[in-house]
Design a protein around this motif. Sequence first.
Motif, mmCIF file in Angstrom:
data_model
loop_
_atom_site.group_PDB
_atom_site.id
_atom_site.type_symbol
_atom_site.label_atom_id
_atom_site.label_comp_id
_atom_site.label_asym_id
_atom_site.label_seq_id
_atom_site.Cartn_x
_atom_site.Cartn_y
_atom_site.Cartn_z
ATOM 1 N N PRO A 188 -65.130 -43.180 36.842
ATOM 2 C CA PRO A 188 -65.253 -42.613 38.004
ATOM 3 C C PRO A 188 -64.123 -41.101 37.310
ATOM 4 C CG PRO A 188 -63.416 -43.781 38.223
ATOM 5 C CD PRO A 188 -64.057 -44.735 37.231
ATOM 6 N N ALA A 189 -63.550 -41.198 36.224
ATOM 7 C CA ALA A 189 -62.946 -39.796 35.708
ATOM 8 C C ALA A 189 -64.024 -39.125 35.488
ATOM 9 C CB ALA A 189 -61.562 -39.956 34.621
ATOM 10 N N VAL A 190 -64.781 -39.262 34.476
ATOM 11 C CA VAL A 190 -65.717 -38.833 33.660
ATOM 12 C C VAL A 190 -66.958 -38.376 34.682
ATOM 13 C CG1 VAL A 190 -68.105 -39.208 32.256
ATOM 14 C CG2 VAL A 190 -65.633 -40.094 31.087
ATOM 15 N N PHE A 217 -66.770 -37.512 37.136
ATOM 16 C CA PHE A 217 -66.021 -36.453 38.409
ATOM 17 C C PHE A 217 -66.412 -35.007 37.118
ATOM 18 C CE2 PHE A 217 -63.123 -38.554 41.282
ATOM 19 C CZ PHE A 217 -63.621 -38.027 42.074
ATOM 20 N N ILE A 218 -65.772 -35.473 35.474
ATOM 21 C CA ILE A 218 -66.032 -34.391 35.179
ATOM 22 C C ILE A 218 -66.975 -33.779 34.878
ATOM 23 C CG2 ILE A 218 -65.651 -33.496 32.382
ATOM 24 C CD1 ILE A 218 -63.437 -35.948 32.506
ATOM 25 N N LEU A 219 -68.495 -34.379 34.887
ATOM 26 C CA LEU A 219 -69.678 -34.284 34.218
ATOM 27 C C LEU A 219 -70.005 -33.063 35.805
ATOM 28 C CD1 LEU A 219 -71.154 -36.819 32.871
ATOM 29 C CD2 LEU A 219 -70.551 -35.198 31.739
ATOM 30 N N MET A 220 -69.138 -32.885 37.045
ATOM 31 C CA MET A 220 -70.075 -32.614 37.694
ATOM 32 C C MET A 220 -70.153 -30.879 37.526
ATOM 33 S SD MET A 220 -68.723 -34.381 41.256
ATOM 34 C CE MET A 220 -69.236 -35.675 41.840
ATOM 35 N N ASP A 221 -68.630 -30.450 36.702
ATOM 36 C CA ASP A 221 -68.738 -29.255 35.985
ATOM 37 C C ASP A 221 -68.869 -29.003 34.407
ATOM 38 O OD1 ASP A 221 -68.106 -28.015 38.224
ATOM 39 O OD2 ASP A 221 -65.547 -28.667 38.102
ATOM 40 N N LEU A 222 -68.696 -30.156 33.438
ATOM 41 C CA LEU A 222 -69.225 -29.534 31.949
ATOM 42 C C LEU A 222 -70.108 -30.821 31.887
ATOM 43 C CD1 LEU A 222 -65.167 -30.238 30.824
ATOM 44 C CD2 LEU A 222 -66.861 -28.542 31.324
ATOM 45 N N PRO A 223 -71.077 -30.073 30.858
ATOM 46 C CA PRO A 223 -71.516 -30.559 30.323
ATOM 47 C C PRO A 223 -71.323 -31.900 29.244
ATOM 48 C CG PRO A 223 -71.732 -28.704 29.581
ATOM 49 C CD PRO A 223 -71.432 -28.260 30.113
ATOM 50 N N ALA A 240 -63.212 -21.571 37.175
ATOM 51 C CA ALA A 240 -64.604 -22.325 38.052
ATOM 52 C C ALA A 240 -64.416 -23.712 37.469
ATOM 53 C CB ALA A 240 -66.127 -21.451 37.490
ATOM 54 N N TRP A 241 -63.645 -24.333 36.877
ATOM 55 C CA TRP A 241 -63.808 -25.761 37.247
ATOM 56 C C TRP A 241 -63.057 -25.773 38.600
ATOM 57 C CZ3 TRP A 241 -61.681 -27.249 31.502
ATOM 58 C CH2 TRP A 241 -63.064 -27.015 30.591
ATOM 59 N N ARG A 242 -64.067 -26.799 39.057
ATOM 60 C CA ARG A 242 -62.963 -28.281 40.745
ATOM 61 C C ARG A 242 -61.465 -27.902 40.079
ATOM 62 N NH1 ARG A 242 -68.249 -30.301 42.591
ATOM 63 N NH2 ARG A 242 -68.625 -29.825 40.439
ATOM 64 N N PRO A 243 -60.836 -29.125 40.971
ATOM 65 C CA PRO A 243 -59.472 -29.214 40.661
ATOM 66 C C PRO A 243 -59.936 -30.401 40.557
ATOM 67 C CG PRO A 243 -59.802 -28.078 42.768
ATOM 68 C CD PRO A 243 -60.506 -27.623 42.389
ATOM 69 N N SER A 244 -60.965 -30.677 41.382
ATOM 70 C CA SER A 244 -61.040 -32.452 40.325
ATOM 71 C C SER A 244 -60.934 -33.316 39.110
ATOM 72 C CB SER A 244 -62.552 -33.782 41.975
ATOM 73 O OG SER A 244 -63.141 -32.012 41.254
ATOM 74 N N GLY A 254 -57.956 -33.872 32.282
ATOM 75 C CA GLY A 254 -56.519 -34.910 32.108
ATOM 76 C C GLY A 254 -56.162 -36.692 31.924
ATOM 77 N N TYR A 255 -56.837 -37.259 33.127
ATOM 78 C CA TYR A 255 -56.936 -38.898 33.038
ATOM 79 C C TYR A 255 -57.541 -38.917 31.549
ATOM 80 C CZ TYR A 255 -57.566 -43.901 33.879
ATOM 81 O OH TYR A 255 -56.912 -44.796 33.669
ATOM 82 N N HIS A 256 -58.604 -38.132 31.756
ATOM 83 C CA HIS A 256 -59.572 -38.535 30.419
ATOM 84 C C HIS A 256 -59.136 -38.635 29.275
ATOM 85 C CE1 HIS A 256 -63.332 -39.289 28.539
ATOM 86 N NE2 HIS A 256 -63.016 -37.807 27.478
#
Length: 309
Positions: free
Chosen positions: A36-38, A40-46, A224-228, A234-236
């Motif tokens: 789930p962490a990845v 969330f991350i892929l919502m903002d980062l390619p 511009a990154w979301r808090p999530s 950080g977890y990743h």
Amino acid sequence: MRLLAQRFRLATEARPLLGSAALIAAIGLFWGGNWPAVRFILMDLPPFTLRAIGFTTGALLLLAWARWRRLPLGVSAEEWPWLIATGLFTILGFNLATAFAQLRMPTSQAAIIAFTMPCWALLLGWWLLGQRITGRQWLGLACGQAGLLVLLGPAALAGGSQGLTGPLIMLGAALSWALGTVLIKKRGAWQSHAVVITGWQFAICAIPMVVMMVAWESPPPPAAWRPSTWLALGYHLLFSITLAQMLWFMNVNRLTIAQATISTLIIPTVGVTSAILLLGEPLSAKVFLALLLTLAAVAIVMLNRRAPP
């Protein structure tokens, strides 16, 4: 006296098993929560940006830790080819492919294909290492795969609507991870510490990711990154990239290929549990059944004291 000697012998034999079980639990927790962490991350980062950040951070943290512990950072010329090959397969190939696959298919389907890895590792171990595949190992593998099918459901297997691109990429990730794992085992005893080996593997894999990030991607600025995204990143970086990857290298050296790879079947169960807690998904009976089947798969293989010749 004989009874005391027998108890001491049993306790001594149990220590490696308990140590390996602790490593499996940590890897399952860290990598299971990473799914789930990845997402969330892929919502903002390619993908290239995500892997460039992850690999660079992993290299810096692990090599700095090794330096702080006064571990030799040098690697012998004999080990460099093995270090590069295993790093490219277990780190670069698997992580990059999973990122691209999750953009092209549901995560549940990606997880099913990713954790066919034990099947390929057992076969590659038979081919490259000459390790016999026992009936007990096949039973544990079948039990774990049954747990995955119960966990993800038949609907996840009928994912033809988005085409074959995602599944094929994910299959490549599973094969890459399996081959890298078998090569780690084929190398035998490594002279360098696991922290140093993993740190240099991350450093090597970070170079092409940084180049591709600069050449092909335009990620949004950190402001511009979301808090999530920040929390998931950080977890990743700390648990999945830095700790779990090093623990995986250590565990492969402690266990047979069958034990190490089948133990990974606990990871998607942890991933679903974390999704329930983080995303509010309903807790169902199939989750408990999948957990029991997966733990049974680990126990069937791990409690077999006689390793195959």
